[in-house]
Design a protein around this motif. Structure first.
Motif, PDB file in Angstrom:
ATOM      1  N   VAL A  63     -20.945  -3.603   6.587  1.00 47.07           N
ATOM      2  CA  VAL A  63     -20.243  -4.805   6.105  1.00 47.07           C
ATOM      3  C   VAL A  63     -19.418  -4.600   4.702  1.00 47.07           C
ATOM      4  N   ALA A  64     -19.966  -3.926   3.727  1.00 42.33           N
ATOM      5  CA  ALA A  64     -19.630  -3.623   2.622  1.00 42.33           C
ATOM      6  C   ALA A  64     -18.376  -2.486   2.565  1.00 42.33           C
ATOM      7  N   CYS A  65     -18.518  -1.771   3.437  1.00 45.00           N
ATOM      8  CA  CYS A  65     -17.385  -0.788   3.715  1.00 45.00           C
ATOM      9  C   CYS A  65     -15.998  -1.238   4.070  1.00 45.00           C
ATOM     10  N   LEU A  66     -16.084  -2.462   4.902  1.00 46.09           N
ATOM     11  CA  LEU A  66     -14.848  -3.300   5.343  1.00 46.09           C
ATOM     12  C   LEU A  66     -14.081  -2.308   6.090  1.00 46.09           C
ATOM     13  N   GLY A  67     -14.595  -1.101   6.824  1.00 51.36           N
ATOM     14  CA  GLY A  67     -13.777  -0.297   7.397  1.00 51.36           C
ATOM     15  C   GLY A  67     -12.745   0.460   6.784  1.00 51.36           C
ATOM     16  N   ILE A  68     -13.136   0.596   5.405  1.00 51.00           N
ATOM     17  CA  ILE A  68     -12.472   1.691   4.516  1.00 51.00           C
ATOM     18  C   ILE A  68     -12.469   2.996   4.952  1.00 51.00           C
ATOM     19  N   PRO A  69     -13.731   3.341   5.126  1.00 55.44           N
ATOM     20  CA  PRO A  69     -13.682   4.675   5.276  1.00 55.44           C
ATOM     21  C   PRO A  69     -13.069   5.277   6.626  1.00 55.44           C
ATOM     22  N   GLU A  70     -12.886   4.334   7.843  1.00 58.96           N
ATOM     23  CA  GLU A  70     -12.358   4.673   9.031  1.00 58.96           C
ATOM     24  C   GLU A  70     -10.772   4.551   8.683  1.00 58.96           C
ATOM     25  N   ALA A  71     -10.367   3.658   7.598  1.00 58.47           N
ATOM     26  CA  ALA A  71      -8.939   3.591   7.246  1.00 58.47           C
ATOM     27  C   ALA A  71      -8.572   5.013   6.732  1.00 58.47           C
ATOM     28  N   MET A  72      -9.544   5.515   5.819  1.00 61.11           N
ATOM     29  CA  MET A  72      -9.129   6.753   5.050  1.00 61.11           C
ATOM     30  C   MET A  72      -9.054   7.834   6.177  1.00 61.11           C
ATOM     31  N   VAL A  73      -9.514   7.878   7.226  1.00 61.32           N
ATOM     32  CA  VAL A  73      -9.475   9.108   8.381  1.00 61.32           C
ATOM     33  C   VAL A  73      -8.206   8.840   8.821  1.00 61.32           C
ATOM     34  N   ARG A  74      -7.878   7.796   9.168  1.00 56.19           N
ATOM     35  CA  ARG A  74      -6.535   7.151   9.630  1.00 56.19           C
ATOM     36  C   ARG A  74      -5.378   7.674   8.864  1.00 56.19           C
ATOM     37  N   TYR A  75      -5.260   7.051   7.613  1.00 57.08           N
ATOM     38  CA  TYR A  75      -4.027   7.541   6.835  1.00 57.08           C
ATOM     39  C   TYR A  75      -4.122   8.895   6.211  1.00 57.08           C
ATOM     40  N   VAL A  76      -5.313   9.079   5.937  1.00 63.01           N
ATOM     41  CA  VAL A  76      -5.051  10.830   5.369  1.00 63.01           C
ATOM     42  C   VAL A  76      -4.676  11.717   6.532  1.00 63.01           C
ATOM     43  N   ALA A  77      -5.080  11.524   7.843  1.00 59.10           N
ATOM     44  CA  ALA A  77      -5.087  12.411   8.882  1.00 59.10           C
ATOM     45  C   ALA A  77      -3.397  12.254   9.277  1.00 59.10           C
ATOM     46  N   GLY A  78      -3.070  11.080   9.074  1.00 59.37           N
ATOM     47  CA  GLY A  78      -1.588  10.737   9.451  1.00 59.37           C
ATOM     48  C   GLY A  78      -0.386  10.719   8.415  1.00 59.37           C
TER      49      GLY A  78
END
Length: 495
Positions: A63-78
């Motif tokens: 819950v504390a991550c709030l999807g930030i790690p997955e957003a990192m993958v998406r925006y860094v890869a793109g």
């Protein structure tokens, strides 16, 4: 020249999977060793307390991550190689993640007595208070891990998994041998996350720079995407841990220990490969999506599903057939009741694992909202199934409900990929593999009273591998496998 790019992409994918898989295999061995250490040193009841506290802390951390790690993958890869944009995203992600981690760690620490009362386990409160200190470390580590995943730095990604496992094993041996019991096991989690933070920070320092450019706008983009991913992620986590939590609510700490051992063994062995492959397919699919290469996405998915299913079926059969022999020797006879639920869970993992290897595709193709809806439906089904089955069948009820929920999730992903994205998953490998697995297991349970389980398992698995080679692999795939085998053999000294 036109053929060079696909060849380079294929080599990059194989290299990434090799690094990630190697790290996962090493982590798998260490994770199994850790399970043995904890089971032997803590016993069934204290292992149950540890498992329950760890699950609660993991859910709060998610819950504390709030999807930030997955957003990192998406925006860094793109990002298309725009380092300034990457630095801005990473800086905003780390600042926001650290703040959220501290906030939720305090909330978990304060509510530890309430949670212990909810599960009627007084000893749970102290364990939760110790593990809660790992929450901000977990969030920052996962954010940095998302950055490395987005950059496809799979060597560092794999090293992180290996080091974390080494730290957990080492710290548990140190603290448990000192007589600290379940509190020592909890403290090991905190120390391991702290050690990982040092590694991740040192790796990221040479690749990134602090940039607060457009901090507000970048944070809004991260949190907007992350919030969608977060819902899918937290629902998946709730579905994953619902069974153990509900066993804790309906039954006692010893039952939690038995079931936690079954689920830990099934996940650590049968979901290690899918998770490793998913870490590579996520950024690859995101990149293909940005290039409009739907054909490449479908090819990648189908090959991933087929090969993952074959490997998991062999591993799952070995686990089911040998669990009754291995668990009493390695972990202790007190955990022998974990064998029946482990059998049910392993069958569910064999069916679901291949889809887990490509499960992040929906998010990678910019539709995390669909993942949320799927996970919400499956989570509701899992809760209802566990509520109905656990009071009647105990830990076996939890295993049946969870295995069924995983199979349902995999089936829904297949349908969604075809109907929404036009990506068809070839189900021919499933039609070949699953009936063969059931026949093999049927033969094992019929013959094990006449033949010792170990040689019987060796014979049946040998026959099954021959079936996979001759009936499931294509002629081209068999040729590739022979060439790889020849290359490996050529490197053996004295060959």
């Amino acid at each position: 020249m036109g053929g060079e790019r696909p060849n380079q992409e294929a080599k990059k994918f194989v290299f990434d999977v090799s690094w990630t898989f190697s790290g996962q295999i090493a982590a798998l061995g260490l994770g199994f060793l850790l399970t043995v250490i904890l089971g032997r040193w803590l016993g069934v009841a204290e292992y149950g307390l540890y498992a329950l506290a760890l699950i609660l802390t993991t859910l709060v951390s998610m819950v504390a991550c709030l999807g930030i790690p997955e957003a990192m993958v998406r925006y860094v890869a793109g990002s298309g190689g725009d380092r300034e944009a990457v630095n801005a995203f990473v800086t905003a992600g780390l600042i926001n993640g650290a703040a959220l981690g501290v906030l939720f760690a305090v909330a978990l620490f304060v509510s530890s007595d309430l949670l212990a009362a909810l599960f009627s386990m007084p000893g749970l409160a102290g364990v939760i208070r110790i593990i809660s200190l790992s929450v901000p470390l977990f969030v920052v580590n996962n954010t940095l891990l998302g950055v490395l995943n987005g950059m496809r730095e799979m060597k560092a990604y794999s090293l992180r998994s290996l080091l974390r496992s080494l730290l957990l094993v080492g710290m548990n041996v140190l603290f448990l041998s000192a007589g600290w019991g379940v509190n020592g096991a909890a403290l090991s989690v905190v120390v391991a996350e702290a050690g990982i933070l040092l590694l991740m920070a040192s790796v990221a320092a040479g690749r990134l720079e602090v940039s607060t450019r457009d901090y507000g706008a970048v944070s809004r983009r991260l949190l907007a995407f992350g919030a969608q991913v977060f819902l899918a992620s937290i629902l998946y986590s709730v579905m994953t841990y619902t069974d153990t939590l509900m066993v804790g609510y309906y039954l006692d700490d010893a039952d939690v220990g038995v079931y936690a051992m079954a689920i830990a063994l099934s996940r650590s062995i049968l979901l290690a490969l899918p998770m490793a492959v998913s870490a590579v397919t996520f950024p690859a699919i995101a990149e293909y999506k940005s290039l409009g290469r739907t054909d490449a996405i479908e090819t990648l998915m189908n090959r991933t599903v087929k090969y993952t299913l074959m490997i998991l079926s062999v591993a799952g059969v070995l686990m089911i057939c040998l669990a009754g022999e291995v668990i009493p020797v390695l972990i202790g006879p007190a955990f022998l009741p974990a064998v029946p639920p482990l059998t049910v869970l392993a069958l569910g993992m064999i069916a679901f694992g291949p889809m887990a290897a490509i499960g992040a595709a929906v998010t990678a193709m910019d539709r995390p909202d669909i993942s949320s809806k799927i996970n919400l439906a499956v989570t509701g089904t899992n809760i209802a199934a566990n509520a109905a089955l656990i009071p009647v069948f105990g830990v076996m009820g939890a295993a049946i409900g969870t295995a069924g929920s995983f199979v349902l999730l995999g089936g829904m992903l297949i349908v969604i990929l075809r109907r929404v994205f036009g990506v068809g998953i070839d189900l021919a490998p499933y039609r070949q593999v699953l009936p063969a697995v059931l026949v093999l297991l049927g033969a094992f349970f019929l013959l094990r009273a006449l033949v010792h389980p170990v040689p019987l398992t060796a014979l049946l698995v040998g026959l099954y591998c021959c079936f996979l080679y001759t009936a499931v692999l294509t002629g081209e795939e068999r040729g590739t496998l022979r060439r790889v085998g020849a290359l490996v053999a050529a490197r053996v000294p004295g060959h």
